[in-house]
Design a protein around this motif. Sequence first.
Motif, PDB file in Angstrom:
ATOM      1  N   ALA B 102      11.180 -32.694  11.849  1.00  0.00           N
ATOM      2  CA  ALA B 102      10.313 -31.881  12.702  1.00  0.00           C
ATOM      3  C   ALA B 102       9.436 -30.927  11.897  1.00  0.00           C
ATOM      4  CB  ALA B 102      11.156 -31.086  13.693  1.00  0.00           C
ATOM      5  N   ILE B 103       9.865 -30.613  10.660  1.00  0.00           N
ATOM      6  CA  ILE B 103       9.143 -29.585   9.878  1.00  0.00           C
ATOM      7  C   ILE B 103       7.664 -29.919   9.673  1.00  0.00           C
ATOM      8  CG2 ILE B 103       9.055 -28.348   7.680  1.00  0.00           C
ATOM      9  CD1 ILE B 103      12.052 -28.750   7.481  1.00  0.00           C
ATOM     10  N   PRO B 104       7.338 -31.142   9.176  1.00  0.00           N
ATOM     11  CA  PRO B 104       5.919 -31.400   8.891  1.00  0.00           C
ATOM     12  C   PRO B 104       5.033 -31.205  10.111  1.00  0.00           C
ATOM     13  CG  PRO B 104       7.303 -33.242   8.184  1.00  0.00           C
ATOM     14  CD  PRO B 104       8.203 -32.281   8.860  1.00  0.00           C
ATOM     15  N   TRP B 105       5.550 -31.497  11.294  1.00  0.00           N
ATOM     16  CA  TRP B 105       4.726 -31.377  12.505  1.00  0.00           C
ATOM     17  C   TRP B 105       4.380 -29.935  12.780  1.00  0.00           C
ATOM     18  CZ3 TRP B 105       2.766 -35.730  14.205  1.00  0.00           C
ATOM     19  CH2 TRP B 105       3.401 -36.921  13.849  1.00  0.00           C
ATOM     20  N   THR B 106       5.385 -29.066  12.668  1.00  0.00           N
ATOM     21  CA  THR B 106       5.116 -27.643  12.892  1.00  0.00           C
ATOM     22  C   THR B 106       4.132 -27.112  11.855  1.00  0.00           C
ATOM     23  OG1 THR B 106       7.331 -27.391  13.795  1.00  0.00           O
ATOM     24  CG2 THR B 106       6.206 -25.393  13.112  1.00  0.00           C
ATOM     25  N   VAL B 107       4.367 -27.483  10.595  1.00  0.00           N
ATOM     26  CA  VAL B 107       3.466 -27.011   9.540  1.00  0.00           C
ATOM     27  C   VAL B 107       2.049 -27.520   9.790  1.00  0.00           C
ATOM     28  CG1 VAL B 107       2.966 -27.156   7.075  1.00  0.00           C
ATOM     29  CG2 VAL B 107       5.297 -26.796   7.838  1.00  0.00           C
ATOM     30  N   ALA B 278       5.528 -29.501  24.898  1.00  0.00           N
ATOM     31  CA  ALA B 278       6.611 -30.465  24.638  1.00  0.00           C
ATOM     32  C   ALA B 278       6.366 -31.204  23.334  1.00  0.00           C
ATOM     33  CB  ALA B 278       6.748 -31.450  25.799  1.00  0.00           C
ATOM     34  N   TYR B 279       6.157 -30.443  22.284  1.00  0.00           N
ATOM     35  CA  TYR B 279       5.792 -30.982  20.983  1.00  0.00           C
ATOM     36  C   TYR B 279       7.006 -30.839  20.075  1.00  0.00           C
ATOM     37  CZ  TYR B 279       2.433 -31.990  17.238  1.00  0.00           C
ATOM     38  OH  TYR B 279       1.727 -32.564  16.216  1.00  0.00           O
ATOM     39  N   PRO B 280       7.727 -31.925  19.771  1.00  0.00           N
ATOM     40  CA  PRO B 280       9.002 -31.758  19.059  1.00  0.00           C
ATOM     41  C   PRO B 280       8.845 -31.322  17.602  1.00  0.00           C
ATOM     42  CG  PRO B 280       8.884 -33.874  20.172  1.00  0.00           C
ATOM     43  CD  PRO B 280       7.505 -33.311  20.159  1.00  0.00           C
ATOM     44  N   GLY B 281       8.595 -30.043  17.414  1.00  0.00           N
ATOM     45  CA  GLY B 281       8.615 -29.456  16.083  1.00  0.00           C
ATOM     46  C   GLY B 281       9.862 -28.583  15.983  1.00  0.00           C
ATOM     47  N   VAL B 282       9.902 -27.770  14.937  1.00  0.00           N
ATOM     48  CA  VAL B 282      11.087 -26.940  14.725  1.00  0.00           C
ATOM     49  C   VAL B 282      11.296 -25.969  15.893  1.00  0.00           C
ATOM     50  CG1 VAL B 282      12.183 -25.306  13.171  1.00  0.00           C
ATOM     51  CG2 VAL B 282      10.784 -27.115  12.245  1.00  0.00           C
ATOM     52  N   GLY B 283      10.188 -25.371  16.352  1.00  0.00           N
ATOM     53  CA  GLY B 283      10.293 -24.393  17.429  1.00  0.00           C
ATOM     54  C   GLY B 283      10.816 -25.000  18.726  1.00  0.00           C
ATOM     55  N   TYR B 284      10.416 -26.235  18.986  1.00  0.00           N
ATOM     56  CA  TYR B 284      10.867 -26.934  20.185  1.00  0.00           C
ATOM     57  C   TYR B 284      12.385 -27.066  20.180  1.00  0.00           C
ATOM     58  CZ  TYR B 284      11.246 -30.842  23.487  1.00  0.00           C
ATOM     59  OH  TYR B 284      11.571 -31.645  24.527  1.00  0.00           O
ATOM     60  N   PRO B 296      24.451 -24.119  15.552  1.00  0.00           N
ATOM     61  CA  PRO B 296      24.022 -24.625  14.237  1.00  0.00           C
ATOM     62  C   PRO B 296      22.534 -24.956  14.206  1.00  0.00           C
ATOM     63  CG  PRO B 296      26.078 -25.642  14.883  1.00  0.00           C
ATOM     64  CD  PRO B 296      25.622 -24.852  16.060  1.00  0.00           C
ATOM     65  N   VAL B 297      22.027 -25.617  15.241  1.00  0.00           N
ATOM     66  CA  VAL B 297      20.595 -25.939  15.272  1.00  0.00           C
ATOM     67  C   VAL B 297      19.770 -24.665  15.350  1.00  0.00           C
ATOM     68  CG1 VAL B 297      18.776 -27.042  16.615  1.00  0.00           C
ATOM     69  CG2 VAL B 297      20.945 -28.199  16.304  1.00  0.00           C
ATOM     70  N   MET B 298      20.231 -23.724  16.175  1.00  0.00           N
ATOM     71  CA  MET B 298      19.500 -22.465  16.361  1.00  0.00           C
ATOM     72  C   MET B 298      19.336 -21.738  15.022  1.00  0.00           C
ATOM     73  SD  MET B 298      20.578 -19.705  19.189  1.00  0.00           S
ATOM     74  CE  MET B 298      21.178 -18.218  18.478  1.00  0.00           C
ATOM     75  N   MET B 299      20.441 -21.551  14.313  1.00  0.00           N
ATOM     76  CA  MET B 299      20.352 -20.816  13.058  1.00  0.00           C
ATOM     77  C   MET B 299      19.618 -21.621  11.998  1.00  0.00           C
ATOM     78  SD  MET B 299      21.554 -18.288  14.328  1.00  0.00           S
ATOM     79  CE  MET B 299      21.019 -17.310  12.949  1.00  0.00           C
ATOM     80  N   ILE B 305      12.248 -21.822   9.648  1.00  0.00           N
ATOM     81  CA  ILE B 305      10.971 -21.164   9.940  1.00  0.00           C
ATOM     82  C   ILE B 305      10.773 -19.984   8.992  1.00  0.00           C
ATOM     83  CG2 ILE B 305       9.706 -19.845  11.666  1.00  0.00           C
ATOM     84  CD1 ILE B 305      10.857 -21.644  13.779  1.00  0.00           C
ATOM     85  N   ALA B 306      11.847 -19.211   8.790  1.00  0.00           N
ATOM     86  CA  ALA B 306      11.724 -18.047   7.906  1.00  0.00           C
ATOM     87  C   ALA B 306      11.358 -18.474   6.492  1.00  0.00           C
ATOM     88  CB  ALA B 306      13.028 -17.251   7.908  1.00  0.00           C
ATOM     89  N   VAL B 307      11.975 -19.553   6.015  1.00  0.00           N
ATOM     90  CA  VAL B 307      11.672 -20.017   4.661  1.00  0.00           C
ATOM     91  C   VAL B 307      10.240 -20.551   4.593  1.00  0.00           C
ATOM     92  CG1 VAL B 307      12.237 -21.771   2.946  1.00  0.00           C
ATOM     93  CG2 VAL B 307      14.055 -20.459   4.006  1.00  0.00           C
ATOM     94  N   ALA B 308       9.806 -21.262   5.654  1.00  0.00           N
ATOM     95  CA  ALA B 308       8.432 -21.763   5.674  1.00  0.00           C
ATOM     96  C   ALA B 308       7.438 -20.606   5.573  1.00  0.00           C
ATOM     97  CB  ALA B 308       8.184 -22.560   6.951  1.00  0.00           C
ATOM     98  N   VAL B 309       7.724 -19.518   6.319  1.00  0.00           N
ATOM     99  CA  VAL B 309       6.841 -18.357   6.266  1.00  0.00           C
ATOM    100  C   VAL B 309       6.871 -17.728   4.880  1.00  0.00           C
ATOM    101  CG1 VAL B 309       6.454 -16.062   7.186  1.00  0.00           C
ATOM    102  CG2 VAL B 309       7.021 -17.916   8.719  1.00  0.00           C
TER     103      VAL B 309
END
Lengths: 343, 336
Positions: B102-107, B278-284, B296-299, B305-309
């Motif tokens: 999911a990461i590349p999509w959010t980025v 409904a875009y399956p990225g990390v935030g979704y 586990p998924v939440m954390m 996201i924090a590391v990406a920022v």
Amino acid sequence: MSPTEGTSAQSDFETVAGERLSPGERYRELFEEIAIAPARIVMDDWRALLSVFIITGYLLAGTVGVMFIPKPRPNQGPALLGAFYNLAHPLGTTYSGVDILSQIVHATPAMLIMVCSGAVFSVVLGTVLGTIAGYKGGTVDSVIMTFTDVAMTLPGLVLVIVLAGALQDVLTGNPVVIGILLTINAWAGLARSIRSQVLTLRDQSYVEASRILGISTSKIIAIDIVPNIMPYVTMNFVQQARNVIFGSVALYFLGILPYSEANWGVMMNNAYSQAGAVSSPEAFHWILMPMIAIVILALGLTMFAQAADRLFNPRVRARHIDRGAENSAESKSTADKSTGVVR
Amino acid sequence: MSYFVRRTGQAIFTVFAVISLSFGIVRLLPGGPADYLRAQLIQQGGTISQAQLNQRIAAQTNLAPDKPLHLQYVDYIWQVLHLDFGTSIWYNQPVTEILGPAIPWTVFLMATALFIQFVIGVSLGAFMAYREGSRFDVGSTAVSLISNSIPFYVIGLLLITFLGYRMELFPTGGRYASGNAVALTNPDFLLSVLYHGTLPILSLVIASFGGWALTMRGNSIRILGEDYLRVARLRGLSERRIAFRYVGRNAILPMYTGLLIAIGFMFGGSVILEKIFAYPGVGYYLIQSIGQRDYPVMMGAFMLIAVAVTVGVFIADLTYGYVDPRAKGGQNSESY
């Protein structure tokens, strides 16, 4: 205000102003300075006027309006009545017949408290840390700025979402706590900008003079530094207020924050999930009205920030009023000049 | 070079702080994930022993409750650094396998939107400053003010209502049309990705370009009144050079802190945006995991996201030295 002639017996240090002001005159002058001058500037600018009008409107709705408009409850009217169809329910009703206008109005007080607490928290913390870091320099600066940079990097909204998610059973619908939670790392960006402003201020000649005279650091910060960054702080207060509105409504909309009473975000959530307001035209007004409420308040705040910028920024003002007449470096502060009051 | 070392150290410290924070949230908050899971498990099976209970919790939160706290902390950091975020309660899959793709999509969404809004905002702001007081300036200022006052999710909802559902011009969810071979060399796939990304990106751009434009306008107007600009004109420098090298550069530099904050803000906003579209990225997945109490998924999503920022801000910080020569000179000023 030059020393009067024939006072050679006195030393220059004991010379006082040639004319005395009675207490009444002094109060009038003070009033002129803090109330009439800004008011005059606001009156001249339709955008500032409109913003004051909007903000006052919301304040009134949150205090007086709550008393006059009945509390929202189911079956106040027919279900899903559209907006502007009748006068009893001017903004229409929801799926269960709740009057939308009364929901919007009754959501206002909690929203205002949330906005104020969040904005006060972040602005006070940001200003204090930024000023100290910028003025003290050295190790203090490094330590504060390291923490600031770390806090700034944390994605605030995600942190709030996670905290709210983890604390779902504990977190109550307390607007003050939610406001502070929403600005949990918003102070960092402000601290960083304030620091860079203070860095330029600390080397100004009048600050240096105060330092040489041996005035204490806390006093220099309070008297020489803080008044100069006040315009910036005011603007940021408004910006933070806007961010708290956006953030809180978003979290209520997503259904993450626990809620007990009406809220614009909760209304949007209900319209979205219960009536499919996005895909069904009959329920669209239900989601549209709270959105309009948010946008108008945010617009009022943004225009207020713009007006504050013009009110406080002597450079922008000087360009528009009188080109080249005011070049003095220390004329940075406030709107005094328009009234002719010289400090 | 020393700046580079210092900045790298700070980035590492930030990541460390994020992991610690996440450990604190999971383990220490009363009523938080660890407590919740325990209560849940006790409720479900009345017969499991304490050891079994601890084992189940360990499998799901990456924590072994029978160890002392500091060892749990060390273990946790060790596992996260090895990209082991535990196993999802809901999907019963390693968190990395769910969030990784999911990461590349959010980025993609966030970086594109940030780039577009910055470019539009800065150019518009500069034009407004040059034509200050004209009808174009007044009109653009009004548009920018309105843009700055509408939250992106409101624009997102309006776009999806009208362009998505009413006119059916754009898809209302998903990352690409099914049936396309997922490969960067497949032009159909790329077009479909752009097509699905248009509305989310558009809503971020519409809601944010105004803020950049207004800031840029203010900065440029201030700089247009500076003395060194008059000198530059007297030297006979071309208008073009003055506009880009003198005004543009100096007006953009103060917006730099804003850009750093915007990176964090955008990724935070991804949670809301990806939910609406409904875009399956990390935030979704983050939002879903909260509803499902899938800690586990939440954390994991929070840390990702924090590391990406952090990485984004780090890159921006390092490139800043090339844009602003003053930033390279040491930041050590006299202390009082």
